[in-house]
Design a protein around this motif. Structure first.
Motif, PDB file in Angstrom:
ATOM      1  N   LYS A 441       0.819  -1.136  -0.040  1.00 49.41           N
ATOM      2  CA  LYS A 441      -0.159  -0.105   0.033  1.00 49.41           C
ATOM      3  C   LYS A 441       0.839   1.167   0.089  1.00 49.41           C
ATOM      4  CE  LYS A 441      -3.857   2.311   2.393  1.00 49.41           C
ATOM      5  NZ  LYS A 441      -4.840   2.047   3.522  1.00 49.41           N
ATOM      6  N   THR A 442       2.029   1.238   1.051  1.00 53.45           N
ATOM      7  CA  THR A 442       2.893   2.422   1.031  1.00 53.45           C
ATOM      8  C   THR A 442       4.199   1.618   1.040  1.00 53.45           C
ATOM      9  OG1 THR A 442       1.329   3.572   2.380  1.00 53.45           O
ATOM     10  CG2 THR A 442       3.590   4.245   2.098  1.00 53.45           C
ATOM     11  N   ASP A 469      -0.730   2.791  -3.192  1.00 53.74           N
ATOM     12  CA  ASP A 469      -1.141   4.136  -2.724  1.00 53.74           C
ATOM     13  C   ASP A 469      -0.542   5.311  -2.528  1.00 53.74           C
ATOM     14  OD1 ASP A 469      -3.138   5.766  -1.552  1.00 53.74           O
ATOM     15  OD2 ASP A 469      -2.861   5.175   0.434  1.00 53.74           O
TER      16      ASP A 469
END
Length: 491
Positions: A441-442, A469
């Motif tokens: 996600k990160t 993300d």
């Protein structure tokens, strides 16, 4: 892999065969010493091309004497309790100066097993040592009084030359200990837990193994009993420890915990439990020195390979995790693949993590701590880490874990921590390179604390991240230098 003393007669016969008997007696002594020290050289190949110097751990030397659990009344039928058989077998080995305790195929139900000096617990293929579901067996009684906490099923304290080897299984029967969150299980699983009896709390959102149909409670309430959950294997202040080849699974709490130990090798071990097992850490090293963690497979409910070094002033006294090599391991589910923290006031020094893969962990490289728990890191080298399907961050520094005794609630019930609280974390002198991550996600996240230099001197180099993300979520008051690194996402 040799982990026992070579039989003297075998050495003599070998010397005869190569016609060395007429050589000086000193040569015989040298050959004998070389044979006995073969174990210390077995793992030396892992220590080539190291970015920091550290000694090869000394592995246990176990006398060439073997007994079977069967010899002491043990029965592997999954019904008979074998606590006494293990106790008698270990006492027999101890009286002989040590040796190997063989556990053959079968299901060996037991209570506490306490290892002593120079003993190898050898679990053969298709042998399962299983913790009894009678939780009262894990409460020690001293001077007629019961301990407030339970003891791990397998333990050793202040022992030298101990090992657990083989291809068998050590099972903690954790379903009789762990609470279960309704949100983390299917309807089928939830109904299966309820069929055991137990107690629901928080309007059916939480199930405790309290008031079970067939087994007595060991505390006055579900919450009190939950605090008595024990670990599965704990070695405390031991020297020359080897855990090799076995499967360790389904612990009530953490699975394998060497604490304040010197010379530890964990090799080719599988550690597993349900992904949603509360506090289901796999391997936690606490204030240990000279450790090799290699060729292991982990699929756990909490942190995978985790470094700790105590909290508060006692952690300072225990000292750091120092001279640790972690190589060629696979971590599937875990809250973090490789983790430092949350408590490490004793510090972290000389840690090399290389050539590992994390497939499906919540985070990859996880550095977590907070006021009251933190120490200083030194000479941390991480390289060639391969990650896929990371739920949250590939690399994360989080400094918001708080020791409860330092927290304060304001009028809005918001928890705050005074900035002058002791033992702030200092994540520094950390070199990360050669990370390849497909799916997080990160990619990189780093958050410090206001007014404190909690994250600095960290470098990330020659890496590739595919994120979904954010590429970077880094506070302005932290020092993380990123170079020669590619960040990609969907176009």
């Amino acid at each position: 892999m040799c982990f026992r003393l070579i039989n003297f007669a075998e050495i003599m016969n070998s010397i005869k065969r190569i016609k060395l008997m007429k050589r000086p007696f000193s040569l015989l002594i040298l050959l004998l010493m070389a044979a006995m020290n073969v174990c210390a050289e077995d793992y030396g190949s892992y220590y080539r091309n190291m970015p920091v110097s550290m000694p090869v751990p000394v592995t246990p030397t176990i006398p060439d004497y073997t007994v079977s659990i069967n010899d002491f009344g043990g029965v592997g039928d999954g019904i008979t309790l074998n606590t006494e058989a293990f106790e008698k077998a270990i006492a027999e080995l101890d009286s002989k100066g040590g040796g190997h305790l063989t556990v053959p195929a079968g299901i060996w139900l037991t209570g506490l097993i306490s290892l002593k000096d120079n003993i190898d617990l050898h679990i053969e293929r298709n042998a399962i040592i299983m913790a009894s579901p009678d939780r009262s067996l894990f409460i020690k009684v001293k001077d007629g009084k019961k301990d407030r906490k339970c003891t791990p099923m397998i333990s050793a304290s202040k022992r030298k030359n101990i090992s657990i080897t083989g291809e068998g299984v050590i099972d903690g029967n954790g379903v009789y200990w762990r609470p279960v969150k309704r949100s983390k299980v299917s309807d089928v699983e939830w109904n299966s837990f309820k069929s055991m009896g137990g107690t629901e709390k928080e309007d059916g959102k939480l199930w405790f193994p309290y008031d079970l149909k067939h087994y007595d409670n060991i505390a006055s309430s579900p919450e009190r009993q939950e605090t008595m959950r024990t670990h599965l294997i704990r070695f405390t202040e031991c020297e020359n420890v080897l855990v090799k080849g076995v499967t360790i699974q389904n612990s009530p709490k953490f699975h394998l915990i060497p604490t304040r130990c010197n010379n530890v090798v964990v090799d080719g071990v599988t550690i597993r439990c349900p992904w949603n097992a509360q506090n289901g850490d796999a391997l936690d090293l606490s204030s240990c020195k000279n450790v090799l963690v290699v060729n292991n497979t982990i699929d756990a409910g909490d942190d995978g390979i985790c470094m700790k070094a105590g909290a508060g002033q006692s952690g300072v006294g225990n000292g750091p995790c120092e001279n640790i090599l972690i190589e060629n391991n696979t971590v599937y589910h875990a809250h973090g693949g490789f983790v430092i923290g949350s408590e490490f006031t004793g510090g972290m020094k000389n840690i090399v993590v290389r050539n590992n893969r994390f497939n499906g962990t919540d985070t990859g490289l996880r550095f977590k701590s907070g006021l009251g728990r933190g120490g200083k890191t030194e000479n941390i080298f991480i390289s060639d880490i391969y990650m896929t399907d990371i739920k949250d961050e590939a690399i994360v520094f989080e400094c918001t874990y708080v020791d409860k005794k330092y927290s304060v609630k304001d009028s809005d019930n918001k928890v705050t921590v005074p900035t002058d609280a002791p033992f702030a974390p200092e994540f520094t002198d950390i070199s990360i390179s050669g990370v390849v991550c497909r799916g997080a996600k990160t990619a990189v996240s780093a958050h410090g604390l206001p007014g404190l230099n909690c994250v600095h001197g960290v470098t990330i180099d020659n890496s590739v991240f595919f994120y979904t993300d954010k590429d970077k979520d880094i506070d302005s008051n932290v020092d993380v230098k990123i170079s020669n690194t590619k960040f990609e996402t969907f176009r």
